[in-house]
Design a protein around this motif. Sequence first.
Motif, short mmCIF file in Angstrom:
data_model
loop_
_atom_site.label_atom_id
_atom_site.label_comp_id
_atom_site.label_asym_id
_atom_site.label_seq_id
_atom_site.Cartn_x
_atom_site.Cartn_y
_atom_site.Cartn_z
N ARG A 171 -54.73 65.05 -77.42
CA ARG A 171 -55.57 64.75 -78.58
C ARG A 171 -56.40 63.53 -78.24
N LEU A 172 -57.69 63.74 -78.08
CA LEU A 172 -58.61 62.69 -77.67
C LEU A 172 -59.48 62.26 -78.85
N THR A 173 -59.55 60.95 -79.06
CA THR A 173 -60.45 60.38 -80.05
C THR A 173 -61.38 59.41 -79.35
N VAL A 174 -62.69 59.63 -79.52
CA VAL A 174 -63.69 58.73 -78.94
C VAL A 174 -64.38 58.00 -80.08
N VAL A 175 -64.30 56.68 -80.06
CA VAL A 175 -64.87 55.89 -81.15
C VAL A 175 -66.11 55.11 -80.68
N ILE A 234 -57.01 57.32 -77.35
CA ILE A 234 -58.13 56.79 -78.12
C ILE A 234 -58.93 55.93 -77.17
N ASP A 274 -61.38 72.96 -81.84
CA ASP A 274 -61.92 72.23 -82.98
C ASP A 274 -61.77 73.09 -84.23
N PRO A 293 -68.52 60.45 -79.11
CA PRO A 293 -67.71 60.83 -80.28
C PRO A 293 -67.62 62.35 -80.49
N THR A 296 -66.70 54.87 -76.63
CA THR A 296 -67.86 55.58 -76.08
C THR A 296 -68.26 55.00 -74.73
N THR A 351 -64.52 64.16 -79.30
CA THR A 351 -63.25 64.02 -80.00
C THR A 351 -62.73 65.42 -80.31
N SER A 352 -61.56 65.74 -79.82
CA SER A 352 -61.05 67.11 -79.95
C SER A 352 -59.62 67.18 -79.45
#
Lengths: 110, 115
Positions: free
Chosen positions: B111-115, B12, B38, B83, B15, B86-87
């Motif tokens: 598993r990447l999450t960009v907030v 995680i 995705d 964001p 940006t 995220t994928s």
Amino acid sequence: RKEVEQDPGPFNVPEGATVAFNCTYSNSASQSFFWYRQDCRKEPKLLMSVYSSGNEDGRFTAQLNRASQYISLLIRDSKLSDSATYLCVVNPQGAQKLVFGQGTRLTINP
Amino acid sequence: EAQVTQNPRYLITVTGKKLTVTCSQNMNHEYMSWYRQDPGLGLRQIYYSMNVEVTDKGDVPEGYKVSRKEKRNFPLILESPSPNQTSLYFCASSLWQGGMNTEAFFGQGTRLTVV
């Protein structure tokens, strides 16, 4: 038209049933074909390659129809453990890559 | 054991903060590639490499960079993540024989999450 198309499903079938998926591809000169299996949130793994003459591996049979540009996967006597997403994969001629279908989700019910 | 190893498995980030996802294979494969997966879109190729110092764009290369300085390693670099990146990301390697890809071996995914 997508390069590789699959019915996304979901397919819900009872244990012991026979189930079949088709996958169509657009490049008539495609050279190699595969079925991959992907469990939820895991990496895809090769299930079987698909040869022109068709091939069988236990309960699984794969066929290639070049004239109609589709490949098929048949699963006999389905088991609960066969529940997964099945990915059709094609190597188009001249393309330095594998092209993946969207996947067909299969659930085997007890 | 033949394998493709990618790290980290989960990430995680915020940006704009540069990140690198590593990928290493021990099968002496020439061909390596990165995919993102995705919902509803399947696996899409980001970049691929035919051999050391040979890389090329896949179908969705925007916002990504890669390098292939050694045969076994193929890192994926996001210089300024956003964001929409995220994928679930997969690295894969395969033999390149007779102008065709053979069986692809995949890493376990990131598993990447960009907030």
